[in-house]
Design a protein around this motif. Structure first.
Motif, PDB file in Angstrom:
ATOM      1  N   LEU A  55     149.743 -69.164  50.496  1.00 51.13           N
ATOM      2  CA  LEU A  55     149.309 -70.271  49.648  1.00 51.13           C
ATOM      3  C   LEU A  55     148.348 -69.771  48.573  1.00 51.13           C
ATOM      4  O   LEU A  55     147.513 -68.896  48.835  1.00 51.13           O
ATOM      5  CB  LEU A  55     148.622 -71.355  50.479  1.00 51.13           C
ATOM      6  N   SER A  69     153.257 -68.100  56.007  1.00 47.10           N
ATOM      7  CA  SER A  69     153.147 -68.793  54.724  1.00 47.10           C
ATOM      8  C   SER A  69     152.094 -68.119  53.861  1.00 47.10           C
ATOM      9  O   SER A  69     151.124 -67.531  54.377  1.00 47.10           O
ATOM     10  CB  SER A  69     152.801 -70.268  54.922  1.00 47.10           C
ATOM     11  N   GLN A  74     148.005 -78.538  55.847  1.00 48.94           N
ATOM     12  CA  GLN A  74     148.787 -77.503  55.200  1.00 48.94           C
ATOM     13  C   GLN A  74     150.183 -78.025  54.889  1.00 48.94           C
ATOM     14  O   GLN A  74     151.159 -77.289  54.904  1.00 48.94           O
ATOM     15  CB  GLN A  74     148.865 -76.239  56.082  1.00 48.94           C
ATOM     16  N   THR A 112     148.867 -67.291  56.240  1.00 48.12           N
ATOM     17  CA  THR A 112     148.816 -67.880  57.576  1.00 48.12           C
ATOM     18  C   THR A 112     150.044 -67.444  58.363  1.00 48.12           C
ATOM     19  O   THR A 112     151.153 -67.425  57.822  1.00 48.12           O
ATOM     20  CB  THR A 112     148.792 -69.415  57.507  1.00 48.12           C
ATOM     21  N   GLN A 171     144.790 -67.002  60.202  1.00 49.90           N
ATOM     22  CA  GLN A 171     144.736 -67.183  58.750  1.00 49.90           C
ATOM     23  C   GLN A 171     143.682 -66.267  58.154  1.00 49.90           C
ATOM     24  O   GLN A 171     142.579 -66.146  58.670  1.00 49.90           O
ATOM     25  CB  GLN A 171     144.413 -68.628  58.384  1.00 49.90           C
ATOM     26  N   ASP A 226     151.417 -73.848  60.856  1.00 49.60           N
ATOM     27  CA  ASP A 226     150.154 -74.562  61.041  1.00 49.60           C
ATOM     28  C   ASP A 226     148.987 -73.616  60.787  1.00 49.60           C
ATOM     29  O   ASP A 226     149.063 -72.420  61.071  1.00 49.60           O
ATOM     30  CB  ASP A 226     150.089 -75.115  62.469  1.00 49.60           C
ATOM     31  N   ASP A 227     147.876 -74.155  60.263  1.00 50.41           N
ATOM     32  CA  ASP A 227     146.681 -73.340  60.068  1.00 50.41           C
ATOM     33  C   ASP A 227     145.710 -73.566  61.223  1.00 50.41           C
ATOM     34  O   ASP A 227     145.824 -74.538  61.968  1.00 50.41           O
ATOM     35  CB  ASP A 227     146.040 -73.607  58.715  1.00 50.41           C
TER      36      ASP A 227
END
Length: 269
Positions: free
Chosen positions: A195, A193, A21, A162, A152, A27-28
């Motif tokens: 995405l 985050s 990521q 996430t 996530q 972090d995922d």
């Protein structure tokens, strides 16, 4: 072609799909496949807050190696190389060297299923060893112990969110002069985050990430925002780019990051 370039050239053509990521700090939950290896490296240049004077800028180069283990576990190892640049007349003028070594284990204990409302979950535990030179501000001089939870959820086939929430039980979150540092204390960290996959090659996103401690002796808070993108060169090889800005002394005032990630074929079982 030099031996070093020959090795790098060979690595680029033995890669398999990515689970990274980058360039984001959040972090995922995904982990490297069992027996496979994953490598990601980045270089980040930061302009520091004015309250950090005489420190003006910091350059951090970090490489992280992951290996997939049985039972959806992953072993992580990384160590940064840090450069700190100070105002004229300051002694030492600049500092360069290895930072603190980081060793961790990550567990993806629930994977997201298609058409399910239940998100993916993961947890990681990290120990950071004081290998950096504290007299040069390259290390904290403390052994850090940190726990981080990850969640996530796909909002659509191309968009995912996430979130992280963690706690540093002892030590501090500093890398060089960036982060929350000072005497050992409990620090709470978190980030979110978002995405979006534009197409098969480009992914763009944004992130808010920070840390907080109620220990007055630390007197530091960290809050930063990043916008970034990744470009998939081929299966197993991607490039990452990011721009960030922050508030409070624990975050860079402004910064930029560039990096790459490579996955290697399954090597062990």
């Amino acid at each position: 072609m030099s031996r070093r370039r020959s090795i790098l050239f060979a690595l680029l053509f033995v890669a398999t799909p990515l689970w990274a990521q980058q360039p984001f700090y959040t972090d995922d939950p995904a982990v490297t496949d069992r027996g496979a290896w994953h490598l990601e490296c980045f270089d980040e240049i930061d302009g520091l807050q004015r309250s950090q004077l005489p420190n003006l800028k910091q350059n951090t180069t970090n490489c992280k190696a992951n290996v997939g283990l049985p039972h959806n576990l992953e072993l992580d190892l990384d160590s940064p190389y840090i450069g700190i640049f100070r105002a004229l007349g300051t002694l030492p003028q600049n500092s360069n060297g290895i930072g603190d070594l980081n060793l961790g284990v990550k567990w993806n204990f629930h994977k997201e299923a298609k058409n399910s409302r239940v998100p993916a979950f993961g947890v990681s535990f990290y120990i950071e060893f004081p290998t950096g030179d504290t007299t040069q501000e390259l290390g904290s001089g403390l052994t850090d112990y940190a726990l981080n939870f990850m969640i996530q959820k796909h909002l659509s086939e191309t968009t995912r969110m996430t979130a992280n929430g963690g706690m540093l039980f002892a030590g501090n979150t500093s890398t060089g002069v960036v982060g929350i540092n000072g005497p050992a204390a409990r620090v709470y960290t978190g980030g979110v985050s978002l995405l979006h996959d534009i197409n098969a090659r480009w992914t763009v996103g944004t992130e808010v990430y920070g840390g907080y401690t109620d220990n007055d002796g630390l007197a530091r808070t960290q809050l930063q925002v990043m916008a970034g993108a990744t470009y998939k060169v081929r299966n197993g090889l991607s490039l990452a780019f990011g721009m960030l800005g922050g508030k409070y002394v624990g975050s860079p005032r402004i910064g930029a990051q560039v990096g790459f990630a490579i996955d290697f074929p399954e090597a062990v079982r």
